[in-house]
Design a protein around this motif. Structure first.
Motif, mmCIF file in Angstrom:
data_model
loop_
_atom_site.group_PDB
_atom_site.id
_atom_site.type_symbol
_atom_site.label_atom_id
_atom_site.label_comp_id
_atom_site.label_asym_id
_atom_site.label_seq_id
_atom_site.Cartn_x
_atom_site.Cartn_y
_atom_site.Cartn_z
ATOM 1 N N UNK A 10 -3.777 10.373 -1.917
ATOM 2 C CA UNK A 10 -4.081 9.218 -1.070
ATOM 3 C C UNK A 10 -5.205 9.499 -0.076
ATOM 4 N N UNK A 11 -5.725 10.709 -0.102
ATOM 5 C CA UNK A 11 -6.710 11.132 0.889
ATOM 6 C C UNK A 11 -7.943 10.233 0.917
ATOM 7 N N UNK B 281 0.838 -1.211 0.000
ATOM 8 C CA UNK B 281 0.000 0.000 0.000
ATOM 9 C C UNK B 281 0.862 1.247 0.000
ATOM 10 N N UNK B 282 1.903 1.263 0.822
ATOM 11 C CA UNK B 282 2.794 2.426 0.897
ATOM 12 C C UNK B 282 3.530 2.631 -0.427
ATOM 13 N N UNK B 283 3.961 1.547 -1.047
ATOM 14 C CA UNK B 283 4.614 1.633 -2.355
ATOM 15 C C UNK B 283 3.646 2.219 -3.388
ATOM 16 N N UNK B 284 2.445 1.684 -3.448
ATOM 17 C CA UNK B 284 1.446 2.162 -4.411
ATOM 18 C C UNK B 284 1.132 3.644 -4.201
ATOM 19 N N UNK B 285 1.043 4.070 -2.945
ATOM 20 C CA UNK B 285 0.777 5.474 -2.674
ATOM 21 C C UNK B 285 1.904 6.355 -3.188
ATOM 22 N N UNK B 286 3.148 5.954 -2.948
ATOM 23 C CA UNK B 286 4.279 6.762 -3.420
ATOM 24 C C UNK B 286 4.285 6.859 -4.945
ATOM 25 N N UNK B 287 3.996 5.761 -5.608
ATOM 26 C CA UNK B 287 3.915 5.786 -7.075
ATOM 27 C C UNK B 287 2.836 6.774 -7.518
ATOM 28 N N UNK B 288 1.691 6.721 -6.870
ATOM 29 C CA UNK B 288 0.584 7.616 -7.222
ATOM 30 C C UNK B 288 0.952 9.082 -6.955
ATOM 31 N N UNK B 289 1.551 9.353 -5.811
ATOM 32 C CA UNK B 289 1.886 10.729 -5.431
ATOM 33 C C UNK B 289 2.894 11.348 -6.399
#
Length: 182
Positions: free
Chosen positions: A173-174, A54-62
């Motif tokens: 990610x909000x 989840x943290x990896x996916x969020x960083x990619x998205x951000x």
């Protein structure tokens, strides 16, 4: 490849101060790429709130629109805490950079000499310290607009269902985080 900056961390969860650090590194360091590396589990911590994936996916998205940023899943794929020296060795083999800047929060300075193979690590990287609370001497410091927030504070506020903390989270990610309040 030219010079690289490496910014590793738990990013549990990523927040707006992480974004400011990345922006400052891109602006102030002469780099061709900044590698964001979320840990599977920080060797100095016992657990995480959000899964490594989840943290990896969020960083990619951000950071999807930031051409100089690449998010690496190297430590997550190891499925265990990974010493920084191992990650740096992987980066050297994969990218063959001229120089590696390792971005560290000043809170890491207290334990830095206890890091696995610290002496080898300091030969491979130039430490760039992200000032938070301390006046840092003897290290290159990254100038940035300090935001008084940490992932630990965010996790505590999320457990208490404190919606005020949401202002420190990236818009990307909000909606995922807001689901915790449902």
């Amino acid at each position: 490849m030219g010079d690289l900056a490496v910014f590793g961390g738990s990013f549990d969860p990523p927040h707006i101060a992480h974004i400011e650090i990345v922006r400052s590194a891109i602006k102030n360091l002469d780099i061709s790429k900044l590698l964001l590396i979320p840990t599977y589990l920080n060797p100095f911590k016992e657990s995480f709130l959000f899964s490594p994936q989840q943290r990896f996916d969020w960083l990619v998205r951000i950071f999807r629109d930031e051409s100089l940023v690449e998010v690496l899943d190297y430590e997550i794929c190891n499925n265990k805490p990974t010493p920084t020296i191992d990650t740096i060795s992987f980066i050297e083999q994969k990218y063959n950079p001229q120089k590696i800047y390792l971005l560290l929060g000043d809170d890491n300075l207290e334990t830095l000499e206890r890091w696995y193979r610290y002496e080898s690590l300091k030969e491979k990287v130039e430490f760039v310290i992200i000032p938070r609370n301390k006046n840092v001497l003897n290290y290159n410091r990254l100038p940035f607009v300090r935001i008084n927030i940490s992932s630990t504070q965010i996790k505590e506020a999320l457990k208490e269902k404190d919606r005020e903390i949401l202002r420190y989270l990236p818009k990307e990610i909000l909606s995922d985080i807001e689901r915790l309040y449902e």
